[in-house]
Design an enzyme around this catalytic site. Structure first.
Site, PDB file in Angstrom:
ATOM      1  N   LYS A 197      32.453  33.036  25.151  1.00  0.00           N
ATOM      2  CA  LYS A 197      31.842  34.137  25.906  1.00  0.00           C
ATOM      3  C   LYS A 197      31.222  35.165  24.976  1.00  0.00           C
ATOM      4  O   LYS A 197      30.676  36.174  25.426  1.00  0.00           O
ATOM      5  CB  LYS A 197      32.894  34.809  26.793  1.00  0.00           C
ATOM      6  CG  LYS A 197      33.412  33.922  27.919  1.00  0.00           C
ATOM      7  CD  LYS A 197      34.360  34.694  28.803  1.00  0.00           C
ATOM      8  CE  LYS A 197      35.278  33.804  29.607  1.00  0.00           C
ATOM      9  NZ  LYS A 197      34.686  33.355  30.869  1.00  0.00           N
ATOM     10  N   CYS A 243      37.496  32.635  39.979  1.00  0.00           N
ATOM     11  CA  CYS A 243      38.884  32.496  39.524  1.00  0.00           C
ATOM     12  C   CYS A 243      39.651  33.791  39.739  1.00  0.00           C
ATOM     13  O   CYS A 243      40.477  34.190  38.904  1.00  0.00           O
ATOM     14  CB  CYS A 243      38.972  32.068  38.055  1.00  0.00           C
ATOM     15  SG  CYS A 243      38.194  30.507  37.727  1.00  0.00           S
ATOM     16  N   GLN A 291      36.508  39.463  28.785  1.00  0.00           N
ATOM     17  CA  GLN A 291      35.238  40.088  29.184  1.00  0.00           C
ATOM     18  C   GLN A 291      34.957  41.397  28.443  1.00  0.00           C
ATOM     19  O   GLN A 291      33.934  42.029  28.700  1.00  0.00           O
ATOM     20  CB  GLN A 291      35.236  40.370  30.701  1.00  0.00           C
ATOM     21  CG  GLN A 291      35.351  39.146  31.574  1.00  0.00           C
ATOM     22  CD  GLN A 291      34.137  38.225  31.503  1.00  0.00           C
ATOM     23  OE1 GLN A 291      33.083  38.568  30.968  1.00  0.00           O
ATOM     24  NE2 GLN A 291      34.292  37.026  32.021  1.00  0.00           N
ATOM     25  N   ASP A 348      43.922  41.141  28.499  1.00  0.00           N
ATOM     26  CA  ASP A 348      42.981  40.031  28.575  1.00  0.00           C
ATOM     27  C   ASP A 348      41.608  40.586  28.205  1.00  0.00           C
ATOM     28  O   ASP A 348      40.978  41.301  28.989  1.00  0.00           O
ATOM     29  CB  ASP A 348      42.997  39.464  30.000  1.00  0.00           C
ATOM     30  CG  ASP A 348      41.983  38.334  30.190  1.00  0.00           C
ATOM     31  OD1 ASP A 348      41.151  38.123  29.276  1.00  0.00           O
ATOM     32  OD2 ASP A 348      42.023  37.695  31.246  1.00  0.00           O
ATOM     33  N   HIS A 397      42.058  37.551  36.327  1.00  0.00           N
ATOM     34  CA  HIS A 397      41.582  36.162  36.406  1.00  0.00           C
ATOM     35  C   HIS A 397      42.813  35.264  36.623  1.00  0.00           C
ATOM     36  O   HIS A 397      43.913  35.601  36.169  1.00  0.00           O
ATOM     37  CB  HIS A 397      40.912  35.841  35.063  1.00  0.00           C
ATOM     38  CG  HIS A 397      40.219  34.523  34.994  1.00  0.00           C
ATOM     39  ND1 HIS A 397      40.884  33.354  34.724  1.00  0.00           N
ATOM     40  CD2 HIS A 397      38.913  34.188  35.103  1.00  0.00           C
ATOM     41  CE1 HIS A 397      40.020  32.354  34.684  1.00  0.00           C
ATOM     42  NE2 HIS A 397      38.812  32.839  34.909  1.00  0.00           N
TER      43      HIS A 397
HETATM   44  N1  PMP Z   1      40.112  36.090  31.655  1.00  0.00           N
HETATM   45  C1  PMP Z   1      38.967  36.565  32.125  1.00  0.00           C
HETATM   46  C2  PMP Z   1      38.872  38.013  32.504  1.00  0.00           C
HETATM   47  C3  PMP Z   1      37.866  35.724  32.243  1.00  0.00           C
HETATM   48  O1  PMP Z   1      36.716  36.197  32.719  1.00  0.00           O
HETATM   49  C4  PMP Z   1      37.994  34.369  31.859  1.00  0.00           C
HETATM   50  C5  PMP Z   1      36.831  33.403  31.978  1.00  0.00           C
HETATM   51  N2  PMP Z   1      36.138  33.433  33.191  1.00  0.00           N
HETATM   52  C6  PMP Z   1      39.226  33.931  31.378  1.00  0.00           C
HETATM   53  C7  PMP Z   1      40.245  34.817  31.274  1.00  0.00           C
HETATM   54  C8  PMP Z   1      39.437  32.516  30.966  1.00  0.00           C
HETATM   55  O2  PMP Z   1      38.657  32.198  29.884  1.00  0.00           O
HETATM   56  P1  PMP Z   1      38.636  30.682  29.359  1.00  0.00           P
HETATM   57  O3  PMP Z   1      38.175  29.847  30.515  1.00  0.00           O
HETATM   58  O4  PMP Z   1      37.658  30.725  28.234  1.00  0.00           O
HETATM   59  O5  PMP Z   1      40.012  30.361  28.922  1.00  0.00           O
END
Ligand code: PMP
Length: 412
Positions: free
Chosen positions: A228, A367, A205, A202, A124
């Site tokens: 999430k 993203c 997910q 990270d 991401h």
């Molecule tokens: N890492 C991953 C793999 C994600 O899917 C996301 C959210 N789409 C994020 C980081 C960022 O999360 P947040 O917007 O809650 O900071």
């Protein structure tokens, strides 16, 4: 593991009981943000009605109670990821802030010219951009591990970088948000450690969707977001190995993170306060604690088992839609995320027609623009599943895609 009835679970989520455009709501965007069960909404409400105060400073009853609730939420987080020590669980706003914390604090202190940070094409943006900023500042280099055609990481490339460069850190997503690939994090950590590199995972997910044990994975940092995993927006977690966090300089300066301040300088508080400058989101931490209780009662093995079933059903059902292209691996290493394109219909058009059918999905680059470039697409449509989704939701998605084809399809 036992499983649960997702249709019954759905009844715990007030927001999912409404109709949208006159149709029942099928919510398939939990990878972006999950919905909240009544117990979480009630925990927030109860906190503000009965326990709210600033923490640590007050010697009065309410402040002590808020402090105790905040500490208790941290203990729940630690148990949930099997952290050996709750003080190594730092509350932040979200996974993005946790990743920036590691980059700005650890990265700024430990990276220099000749050093490499290894990331992957599945990351991401929030696990790419902070490293671009810090490596540029420190004169270090980023390498990206590529994927194969099924969307799995090329571990041979990881080995190559570990062998040929001075790799200080490997940053990898546990589950890829755009493809659903579950990466072999324990294996990656073992290889990285053998080469003297740290491993940052990270878990945005993965932590919401499967059992995650930081000791079993033998990793150095884990980040995730509360919103999430059925919790409120505005609260997230950084877990780090204690000795590494202790050696790191602060990220943000201010109140609550100091031991002593003089006009000549300051000294830092112990963990976790060193990394929690300013008034924290106490109510949101309490809400996250309630979400963790809810998930724990369902059982994380059961959560994973449910997702394995629903994604298998979705892949089978969607494969029957003419003109569809499905992305990502089809095996045990696949989480509850399905990215797809349909003929040459723009994913935004797919999503807006689905919306008129009451089906909420995401469309865009998720993203993950470097990954989209690698796949040769600008965007995909993405359906993602959670504990409240049942096969009925998959059927409604598949039926609505037939409507999209009727409107946009060949000959239309
Ligand atoms: N890492 C991953 C793999 C994600 O899917 C996301 C959210 N789409 C994020 C980081 C960022 O999360 P947040 O917007 O809650 O900071």
């Amino acid at each position: 593991p036992g499983t649960f009835d997702a249709r019954k679970v759905k009844q715990d989520f007030p927001i999912l009981q409404q109709t949208i455009h006159g149709k029942p709501l099928t919510y398939l965007d939990s990878a972006a943000s999950s919905q909240k069960p009544s117990v979480v909404i009630e925990a927030l409400d109860a906190y503000y009605r009965a326990s709210n105060a600033n923490i640590h400073r007050g010697v009065y009853w309410l402040s002590e109670r808020a402090t105790a609730l905040y500490d208790e939420a941290r203990e729940k987080v630690a148990r949930f990821i099997n952290a050996p020590d709750a003080r190594s669980c730092v509350f932040v706003r979200n996974a993005t802030e946790a990743l920036n914390l590691v980059a700005y604090s650890w990265g700024r202190a430990n990276l220099g010219p000749g050093d490499t940070v290894v990331l992957t094409l599945l990351e991401h943006h929030s696990n790419i951009v902070p490293w671009q900023i810090i490596t540029a500042e420190r004169g270090a280099t980023i390498r990206y591990v590529d994927i194969d055609d099924d969307g799995r990481l090329r571990l041979d490339q990881l080995d190559h970088y570990l062998r040929t460069e001075r790799v200080k850190l490997v940053g990898v997503t546990h589950v890829a948000n755009a493809l659903g690939t579950i990466n072999p994090v324990a294996e990656i950590a073992a290889r990285a450690h053998a080469a003297g590199a740290l491993v940052l995972v990270d878990g945005a997910q993965s932590v919401p969707h499967m059992p995650v044990d930081v000791q079993a994975l033998d990793i150095d940092f884990l980040v995730f977001s509360g919103h999430k995993m059925l919790g409120p927006m505005g609260i997230g977690v950084l877990w780090g190995r204690r000795e590494i966090l202790e050696a790191m300089p602060p990220f943000l300066g201010g109140g609550d993170m100091i031991r002593e301040v003089t006009t000549c300088g300051s000294t830092w508080a112990d963990l976790p306060a060193k990394f929690e400058a300013g008034t924290p989101s106490v109510g949101d931490a309490v809400g996250l604690g309630a979400a963790i209780d809810y998930l724990t009662a369902l059982g994380m093995d059961a959560v994973r088992a449910h997702e394995r079933e629903i994604v298998a059903y979705a892949l089978e059902r969607l494969a029957q839609v003419p003109g569809i292209t499905l992305y990502g691996p089809t095996g045990e290493d696949r989480a509850g995320v399905v990215s797809f394109t349909l003929d040459d219909i723009h994913p935004h058009d797919i999503a807006s027609i689905l919306d008129s059918e009451g089906v909420a999905i995401r469309a865009g680059h998720h993203c993950a623009q470097p990954l989209m470039d690698r796949l040769g697409v600008v965007a995909t449509a993405r359906a993602s599943f959670y504990v409240y989704n049942s096969e009925e939701d998959v059927d409604r998605l598949a039926d609505a895609l037939q409507t999209v084809r009727r409107i946009f399809g060949p000959g239309a």
